[in-house]
Scaffold this motif. Structure first.
Motif, PDB file in Angstrom:
ATOM      1  N   VAL A  81     -36.265 -80.291  90.481  1.00 43.29           N
ATOM      2  CA  VAL A  81     -36.708 -79.408  89.400  1.00 43.29           C
ATOM      3  C   VAL A  81     -35.477 -78.746  88.782  1.00 43.29           C
ATOM      4  O   VAL A  81     -34.677 -78.120  89.490  1.00 43.29           O
ATOM      5  CB  VAL A  81     -37.674 -78.327  89.913  1.00 43.29           C
ATOM      6  N   TYR A  82     -35.321 -78.912  87.464  1.00 44.67           N
ATOM      7  CA  TYR A  82     -34.270 -78.235  86.710  1.00 44.67           C
ATOM      8  C   TYR A  82     -34.878 -77.119  85.872  1.00 44.67           C
ATOM      9  O   TYR A  82     -35.990 -77.267  85.342  1.00 44.67           O
ATOM     10  CB  TYR A  82     -33.596 -79.192  85.728  1.00 44.67           C
ATOM     11  N   THR A  83     -34.152 -76.022  85.713  1.00 48.64           N
ATOM     12  CA  THR A  83     -34.459 -75.061  84.659  1.00 48.64           C
ATOM     13  C   THR A  83     -33.380 -75.220  83.594  1.00 48.64           C
ATOM     14  O   THR A  83     -32.191 -75.312  83.906  1.00 48.64           O
ATOM     15  CB  THR A  83     -34.461 -73.631  85.205  1.00 48.64           C
ATOM     16  N   TRP A  84     -33.809 -75.298  82.329  1.00 50.03           N
ATOM     17  CA  TRP A  84     -32.863 -75.593  81.253  1.00 50.03           C
ATOM     18  C   TRP A  84     -33.199 -74.795  80.011  1.00 50.03           C
ATOM     19  O   TRP A  84     -34.375 -74.560  79.697  1.00 50.03           O
ATOM     20  CB  TRP A  84     -32.915 -77.086  80.919  1.00 50.03           C
ATOM     21  N   GLU A 102     -24.530 -79.841  80.215  1.00 47.53           N
ATOM     22  CA  GLU A 102     -24.387 -80.045  81.655  1.00 47.53           C
ATOM     23  C   GLU A 102     -25.569 -80.804  82.229  1.00 47.53           C
ATOM     24  O   GLU A 102     -25.416 -81.587  83.171  1.00 47.53           O
ATOM     25  CB  GLU A 102     -24.240 -78.696  82.387  1.00 47.53           C
ATOM     26  N   LEU A 103     -26.769 -80.557  81.669  1.00 42.89           N
ATOM     27  CA  LEU A 103     -27.956 -81.233  82.189  1.00 42.89           C
ATOM     28  C   LEU A 103     -27.810 -82.748  82.094  1.00 42.89           C
ATOM     29  O   LEU A 103     -28.181 -83.469  83.021  1.00 42.89           O
ATOM     30  CB  LEU A 103     -29.197 -80.774  81.420  1.00 42.89           C
ATOM     31  N   LYS A 104     -27.280 -83.229  80.977  1.00 44.60           N
ATOM     32  CA  LYS A 104     -27.099 -84.678  80.809  1.00 44.60           C
ATOM     33  C   LYS A 104     -26.235 -85.247  81.924  1.00 44.60           C
ATOM     34  O   LYS A 104     -26.542 -86.290  82.507  1.00 44.60           O
ATOM     35  CB  LYS A 104     -26.467 -84.969  79.446  1.00 44.60           C
ATOM     36  N   TYR A 105     -25.156 -84.542  82.244  1.00 41.83           N
ATOM     37  CA  TYR A 105     -24.238 -85.042  83.264  1.00 41.83           C
ATOM     38  C   TYR A 105     -24.780 -84.811  84.672  1.00 41.83           C
ATOM     39  O   TYR A 105     -24.497 -85.588  85.586  1.00 41.83           O
ATOM     40  CB  TYR A 105     -22.866 -84.399  83.083  1.00 41.83           C
ATOM     41  N   THR A 159     -38.634 -75.963  80.645  1.00 39.40           N
ATOM     42  CA  THR A 159     -38.045 -75.386  79.445  1.00 39.40           C
ATOM     43  C   THR A 159     -39.069 -74.526  78.705  1.00 39.40           C
ATOM     44  O   THR A 159     -40.267 -74.578  78.967  1.00 39.40           O
ATOM     45  CB  THR A 159     -37.567 -76.486  78.462  1.00 39.40           C
ATOM     46  N   ASP A 160     -38.554 -73.782  77.738  1.00 38.01           N
ATOM     47  CA  ASP A 160     -39.403 -72.948  76.881  1.00 38.01           C
ATOM     48  C   ASP A 160     -39.648 -73.697  75.573  1.00 38.01           C
ATOM     49  O   ASP A 160     -39.092 -73.358  74.525  1.00 38.01           O
ATOM     50  CB  ASP A 160     -38.712 -71.609  76.628  1.00 38.01           C
ATOM     51  N   GLY A 161     -40.442 -74.752  75.642  1.00 42.12           N
ATOM     52  CA  GLY A 161     -40.787 -75.498  74.444  1.00 42.12           C
ATOM     53  C   GLY A 161     -39.647 -76.300  73.852  1.00 42.12           C
ATOM     54  O   GLY A 161     -39.734 -76.748  72.700  1.00 42.12           O
ATOM     55  N   GLN A 162     -38.568 -76.487  74.600  1.00 44.33           N
ATOM     56  CA  GLN A 162     -37.400 -77.211  74.089  1.00 44.33           C
ATOM     57  C   GLN A 162     -37.319 -78.605  74.712  1.00 44.33           C
ATOM     58  O   GLN A 162     -37.955 -78.894  75.729  1.00 44.33           O
ATOM     59  CB  GLN A 162     -36.122 -76.432  74.399  1.00 44.33           C
ATOM     60  N   ARG A 163     -36.503 -79.428  74.092  1.00 40.72           N
ATOM     61  CA  ARG A 163     -36.280 -80.773  74.622  1.00 40.72           C
ATOM     62  C   ARG A 163     -34.882 -81.220  74.209  1.00 40.72           C
ATOM     63  O   ARG A 163     -34.564 -81.215  73.007  1.00 40.72           O
ATOM     64  CB  ARG A 163     -37.332 -81.722  74.076  1.00 40.72           C
ATOM     65  N   PRO A 164     -34.037 -81.622  75.147  1.00 40.54           N
ATOM     66  CA  PRO A 164     -32.698 -82.104  74.759  1.00 40.54           C
ATOM     67  C   PRO A 164     -32.824 -83.306  73.822  1.00 40.54           C
ATOM     68  O   PRO A 164     -33.592 -84.223  74.100  1.00 40.54           O
ATOM     69  CB  PRO A 164     -32.069 -82.502  76.091  1.00 40.54           C
ATOM     70  N   ASN A 218     -30.070 -75.608  89.107  1.00 38.47           N
ATOM     71  CA  ASN A 218     -29.697 -75.081  87.808  1.00 38.47           C
ATOM     72  C   ASN A 218     -28.987 -76.197  87.058  1.00 38.47           C
ATOM     73  O   ASN A 218     -28.389 -77.095  87.680  1.00 38.47           O
ATOM     74  CB  ASN A 218     -28.790 -73.859  87.947  1.00 38.47           C
ATOM     75  N   ASP A 219     -29.004 -76.161  85.738  1.00 32.16           N
ATOM     76  CA  ASP A 219     -28.467 -77.304  84.996  1.00 32.16           C
ATOM     77  C   ASP A 219     -26.950 -77.400  85.068  1.00 32.16           C
ATOM     78  O   ASP A 219     -26.371 -78.409  84.641  1.00 32.16           O
ATOM     79  CB  ASP A 219     -28.938 -77.295  83.537  1.00 32.16           C
ATOM     80  N   ASP A 220     -26.275 -76.367  85.606  1.00 33.28           N
ATOM     81  CA  ASP A 220     -24.821 -76.446  85.740  1.00 33.28           C
ATOM     82  C   ASP A 220     -24.388 -76.903  87.138  1.00 33.28           C
ATOM     83  O   ASP A 220     -23.212 -76.824  87.490  1.00 33.28           O
ATOM     84  CB  ASP A 220     -24.165 -75.100  85.413  1.00 33.28           C
ATOM     85  N   VAL A 221     -25.339 -77.404  87.909  1.00 38.78           N
ATOM     86  CA  VAL A 221     -25.047 -77.927  89.250  1.00 38.78           C
ATOM     87  C   VAL A 221     -25.115 -79.448  89.210  1.00 38.78           C
ATOM     88  O   VAL A 221     -26.059 -80.027  88.673  1.00 38.78           O
ATOM     89  CB  VAL A 221     -26.040 -77.366  90.287  1.00 38.78           C
ATOM     90  N   LEU A 222     -24.103 -80.094  89.776  1.00 37.20           N
ATOM     91  CA  LEU A 222     -24.018 -81.548  89.789  1.00 37.20           C
ATOM     92  C   LEU A 222     -23.691 -82.041  91.187  1.00 37.20           C
ATOM     93  O   LEU A 222     -23.160 -81.288  92.018  1.00 37.20           O
ATOM     94  CB  LEU A 222     -22.929 -82.045  88.823  1.00 37.20           C
ATOM     95  N   LEU A 223     -23.990 -83.296  91.429  1.00 37.71           N
ATOM     96  CA  LEU A 223     -23.563 -83.948  92.659  1.00 37.71           C
ATOM     97  C   LEU A 223     -22.172 -84.531  92.446  1.00 37.71           C
ATOM     98  O   LEU A 223     -21.879 -85.101  91.386  1.00 37.71           O
ATOM     99  CB  LEU A 223     -24.539 -85.059  93.048  1.00 37.71           C
ATOM    100  N   GLY A 224     -21.320 -84.415  93.465  1.00 36.92           N
ATOM    101  CA  GLY A 224     -19.950 -84.903  93.331  1.00 36.92           C
ATOM    102  C   GLY A 224     -19.676 -86.187  94.064  1.00 36.92           C
ATOM    103  O   GLY A 224     -18.666 -86.856  93.809  1.00 36.92           O
TER     104      GLY A 224
END
Length: 581
Positions: A274-277, A316-319, A338-343, A394-400
């Motif tokens: 689950v992401y929050t964006w 960041e979400l894309k990556y 999201t709040d009604g948004q879409r990348p 969170n959308d600024d967290v990634l796997l390395g």
């Protein structure tokens, strides 16, 4: 005549001088021999580069390596690529093999009878004598300088006699950046016949004493014996040789049934993410946010907690989604809240991804809109169809680098919690302290009242393992506090941190969570040390998790910070995922 005189003169010299000159002549011969060898290697390497346009050089700490440039990449695909190179050679030589359970997420292990070692090495030479394949001793070095390139010629005798040899290619991205190193190679173990070990008076006894499974001699005599331990067994009795097939990246490989049965210590729990964006650049959202600010009633809190940086999107979400596809193939479904948004780049037709609107999960839709991650975090477990155990990103967290469900949950379902060494501190919540500290202190008061335990630590900026049943239980037990936070439009000192502090501490106190080990690199992208920390990430790839946090970037620094961040992300994750249009 002069040569005879010279010879005679040489014999008349003192012995010490004659020995010194002999040493000098030998050194000259050895230097010439080494020079000719280096010239041959240089020529072979030039031929390698000329014959295959995908082969490129990579220089690390002054040492040149040869790698293969690829057009797509996943960690699982890289290790499967090297497995395929080895098993193609085994098939070429007509050698039987079996997959062996390994201890690394980066590579596969193949078992072969030791009597077939010479034929395998010959087959590898035949197939890959002009390819960027390396042979090396096993170990943790990513790019050991003593790794031997097959194109250079014959392998050293000491390497050919090893009981385990690693074979692999280095894989490079579109700009020549390192994507997978030699830790992704395939290990070939040369197993011995048990009877041969029993008969080996010189070395057999030491090998047998070191075995994890101390089988009786009558069993050993009819067994295959491993050269090193593995997670299941180092002795394969004849009666356990029930053949099976294991499919790796679409390719079937032989093994033995008991080696890959579901183990009690390995987690294979279905996990959703689950992401929050939020897209802070959306003018409509920014206008709504400002309108609510201007309407009054906004709680007193430090400006960084509601400033523009908190809502800024650097894609960041894309990556992060690219990192999931690259390093976490076990993920079942991905939900983006999201709040009604879409990348605009998101492929919503991709399998396993879904946009979830705030209004679909908030118990009280009259609380909307909210611009507060603490409020949103109280409602995530309401997502329809969400797995019992899931990961909150969170959308600024990634796997390395590669991870498995074992990073987050024990095989019995207990969560591994990302406790941080950072502390909440003492005293009451304060508007000028970081909002997570205040929210954590409020959680502390709740748990002190219910469990008589005083919490001290914060939690790391990593994926958060969550149990849906724990969240539902919290919602009943602390209904008033959770409802208040869900209605908190902007961050406030009265908030609680439900998704991290409350969930994690409560899971721990009720026996459903224990401290885990999370190897994280946290980067505040506007800090002076950000460039150095990003460069270390690119070079070493030694962290499981990466957090790229935009805390409060000054306006005049935003473009420079954005460019640096984009360059890093494109280098680390150069290939689009299936989640992109």
């Amino acid at each position: 005549m002069p040569s005879r005189v010279t010879s005679l003169g040489g014999r008349l010299l003192p012995g010490r001088i004659r020995e010194q000159r002999a040493v000098e002549r030998a050194a000259v011969r050895d230097a010439a021999k080494e020079r000719r060898r280096d010239e041959r290697i240089a020529e072979r390497r030039r031929d390698l580069l000329a014959s295959d346009y995908t082969v490129r050089t990579l220089t690390v700490d002054g040492h040149t390596f040869y790698g293969r440039q690829v057009r797509s990449f996943t960690a699982a695909g890289a290790s499967a690529h090297n497995l395929g190179l080895v098993t193609d050679a085994l098939a070429h030589a007509g050698i039987d093999y079996f997959l062996v359970p390994g201890r690394s997420l980066n590579r596969h292990v193949v078992g072969v009878r030791r009597t077939d070692r010479k034929d395998l090495l010959a087959a590898l030479r035949s197939l890959y004598g002009s390819a960027p394949l390396y042979a090396l001793r096993t170990g943790g070095d990513r790019l050991p300088t003593d790794a031997v390139l097959y194109a250079d010629g014959a392998l050293p005798t000491t390497l050919k006699r090893q009981s385990v040899i690693r074979f692999g290619e280095i894989l490079l991205g579109p700009d020549g950046q390192l994507l997978s190193d030699l830790t992704y190679g395939c290990d070939v173990e040369f197993w011995r016949d048990g009877q041969a070990l029993l008969d080996d008076e010189e070395h057999g006894a030491d090998h047998l004493r070191a075995l994890r499974h101390q089988a009786p001699p009558s069993v050993l005599a009819e067994s295959l014996v491993a050269p090193r331990p593995n997670p299941v067994t180092d002795v394969l009795p004849t009666k356990a040789l029930t053949t099976a097939v294991r499919t790796i990246e679409g390719r079937a490989h032989p093994t033995y049934e008991d080696l890959f049965r579901p183990r009690v210590d390995v987690s294979d729990i279905p996990l959703d993410v689950v992401y929050t964006w939020v897209d802070g650049g959306d003018p409509e959202l920014a206008a709504r946010r400002q309108a609510f600010r201007n309407s009054g009633g906004m709680p007193r809190i430090h400006g960084r907690e509601s400033g523009a940086s908190r809502y800024t999107s650097h894609d960041e979400l894309k990556y992060s989604l690219r990192s999931l596809e690259t390093f976490a193939p076990f993920v079942r479904n991905v939900y983006i809240v999201t709040d009604g948004q879409r990348p605009p780049w998101l492929n919503t037709d991709a399998a396993g991804i879904q946009i979830v609107d705030h209004k679909d999960i908030f118990a009280d839709v009259n609380a909307l809109p909210v611009f507060n991650s603490h409020a949103i975090g109280t409602q995530l477990h309401h997502i329809e169809g969400l797995s019992e155990r899931y990961l909150y990103f969170n959308d600024d967290v990634l796997l390395g680098r590669p991870v498995t469900p074992d990073h987050f949950f024990h095989s019995n379902g207990i969560a591994k919690l990302p406790f941080s060494p950072s502390q909440l501190g003492l005293g009451s919540p304060h508007p000028d302290e970081p909002a997570p500290n205040s929210a954590g202190k409020n959680v502390r008061e709740l748990l002190l009242g219910t469990h008589g335990r005083f919490t001290t630590n914060k939690f790391m900026h990593t994926p958060h393992p969550q149990l849906r049943s724990v969240m539902a239980e919290l919602e009943e037990r602390f209904a008033e506090d959770i409802a208040r936070t869900s209605r908190s439009r902007f961050r406030a000192v009265t908030d609680i941190a439900m998704g991290a502090s409350l969930h994690h501490h409560y899971a721990y106190l009720t026996g459903r969570g224990v401290p885990g080990k999370y190897k994280l690199r946290y980067v505040d992208i506007a800090r002076p040390d950000a460039e150095e920390r990003l460069a270390d990430l690119s070079t070493t790839r030694r962290f499981d998790f990466i957090c790229l946090n935009d805390v409060n970037t000054p306006e005049d620094e935003k473009e420079r910070v954005r460019a640096r961040l984009h360059a890093f992300l494109e280098s680390y994750f150069p290939f689009p995922s299936r989640y992109e249009r």
